[in-house]
Design an enzyme around this catalytic site. Structure first.
Site, mmCIF file in Angstrom:
data_model
loop_
_atom_site.group_PDB
_atom_site.id
_atom_site.type_symbol
_atom_site.label_atom_id
_atom_site.label_comp_id
_atom_site.label_asym_id
_atom_site.label_seq_id
_atom_site.Cartn_x
_atom_site.Cartn_y
_atom_site.Cartn_z
ATOM 1 N N ASP A 1 -2.254 3.587 19.922
ATOM 2 C CA ASP A 1 -3.050 2.534 19.274
ATOM 3 C C ASP A 1 -3.779 1.776 20.367
ATOM 4 O O ASP A 1 -3.186 1.498 21.431
ATOM 5 C CB ASP A 1 -2.127 1.581 18.483
ATOM 6 C CG ASP A 1 -2.879 0.802 17.413
ATOM 7 O OD1 ASP A 1 -3.914 0.182 17.742
ATOM 8 O OD2 ASP A 1 -2.446 0.832 16.255
ATOM 9 N N LYS B 1 -3.744 4.783 2.490
ATOM 10 C CA LYS B 1 -4.170 3.555 1.798
ATOM 11 C C LYS B 1 -5.069 3.928 0.620
ATOM 12 O O LYS B 1 -6.059 4.647 0.792
ATOM 13 C CB LYS B 1 -4.951 2.641 2.751
ATOM 14 C CG LYS B 1 -4.373 2.514 4.156
ATOM 15 C CD LYS B 1 -3.102 1.712 4.224
ATOM 16 C CE LYS B 1 -2.463 1.791 5.608
ATOM 17 N NZ LYS B 1 -1.115 1.251 5.692
#
Ligand code: SAM
Length: 346
Positions: free
Chosen positions: A231, A299
């Protein structure tokens, strides 16, 4: 058949059940009731888990053949429940701990107290009549997904409850937080282990794509697994400077293992368009078997969630093509997202 889901997702539950060929006859806060053609046959729970039920994402608990009870008082409800339970026991021997679970929707104020009152009164009645069996009862849902036998009671309202001896569990449940976990997301991966029936172990390897602030990485590292946390954002809390977590400031879509390496786990929790994740991460990781097991969060906030469910399950999807023990769930700790767990084909 009675299905329970997270409050706020009743319409999606209804659409999913309808899509599976079930007619929803009534729905309330956190539940939906389906037509009687399936609902009368308890044996259905024995035949459906491998197929239809196991594929449903929204239900956390299904009572295939619920009995409905109505009563004005705690004692009236408890007495009916005791009669139902004792009658259903005929010919059955209970020698081990069994789940005696009372569920409500937390959002309906006061319902939890009502359910506790009925639970206590039922327990007293059972202790008087069958003290040995009463002592073996436990209030917790069994861990994991699949069929369970015991007594499952759901309060739809103060004077209305459903009860059944058999249930099918999706595996969702509320998890305990950890003060060192850097995000609420930590609870999702902890819950996902229960749905899969397996969790990272000491010396296993994990790649966590979209890892920051590090809840999932921390969850694996606290079990002794070695984690590569990918990340560009910073790790925090218990994940920051954890000796088992290696933080890589890289693009998750470009990350691939060195040739010949298979990681034990792929974690992926990117706030990205789900098709993009399926095509560019799920596809290569599963097709090349870069991981043995996976927990992937997709999502659905900006897409049609039911269409996405179908796409995940379609024979062409990378999940269907390359994975076994696939489970897609709307977890207790999920919001507008599904969590997909499974194992890659050997
Ligand atoms: C929902 S958060 C992940 C939370 C994490 N699972 C946890 O437990 O704390 C999504 C993360 O995905 C990261 N992200 C989004 N696109 C990315 C990309 N292309 N490469 C790497 N990280 C990305 C964001 O920086 C963000 O930290």
């Amino acid at each position: 058949m009675l299905s329970l889901c997270q409050h706020g997702y009743e319409s999606l539950l209804e659409r999913e059940l309808t899509g599976a060929g079930l007619a929803v006859t009534e729905k309330g806060v956190g539940w939906a009731l389906c037509g009687s053609d399936l609902g009368r046959d308890e044996s259905l729970v024995s035949t459906l888990p491998q197929g239809q039920l196991a594929q449903l994402a929204f239900p956390s608990l299904v009572l295939p053949a619920p009995r409905e009870f109505k009563g004005e008082s705690v004692n009236a409800l408890a007495a009916q429940l005791a009669d139902f339970f004792l009658e259903s026991l005929r010919g059955e021997r209970i020698d081990a701990a069994w789940p005696c679970v009372f569920q409500t929707v937390p959002e309906v104020v006061g319902l939890g107290r009502r359910a506790s009152g009925v639970e206590k009164a039922f327990d007293e009645l059972l202790r008087k009549k069958l003290s040995r069996i009463a002592k073996l009862a436990g209030p917790e849902l069994p861990r994991g997904a699949g069929k369970a036998r015991g007594l499952f009671v759901f309060f739809a309202d103060f004077g209305r409850m459903f009860a059944a001896r058999e249930a099918w569990l999706g595996g969702q449940r509320r998890m305990a937080d950890d003060d060192a976990a850097p995000s609420r997301s930590y609870l999702k991966v902890e819950e996902a282990y229960i749905v899969l029936g397996r969790e990272p172990a000491a010396d296993e390897t994990v790649v966590d794509l979209g890892a920051a602030p590090g809840g999932w990485s921390y969850s694996a590292a606290k079990r002794g697994a070695r984690v590569i946390a990918v990340d560009n954002g910073p790790l925090k809390g218990g994940a920051l400077n954890h000796p088992l977590i290696e933080h890589r400031l890289e693009d998750a879509f470009k990350f691939a293992p060195p040739p010949g390496v298979t990681y034990d786990w792929l974690f992926c929790d990117l706030v990205e368009e789900p098709h993009h994740v399926m095509q560019n991460i799920v596809g290569p990781w599963l097709a090349h078997r870069w991981c043995r097991r996976f927990v992937i969060n997709l999502k659905f906030g900006h897409v049609d969630s039911l269409a996405l469910l179908k796409e995940i399950a379609t024979p062409d999807s990378p999940f269907a093509k390359h994975a076994t023990n696939l489970r897609i769930r709307h977890l207790y700790h999920d919001r507008e997202e599904f969590t997909v767990v499974g194992e890659t084909n050997p």
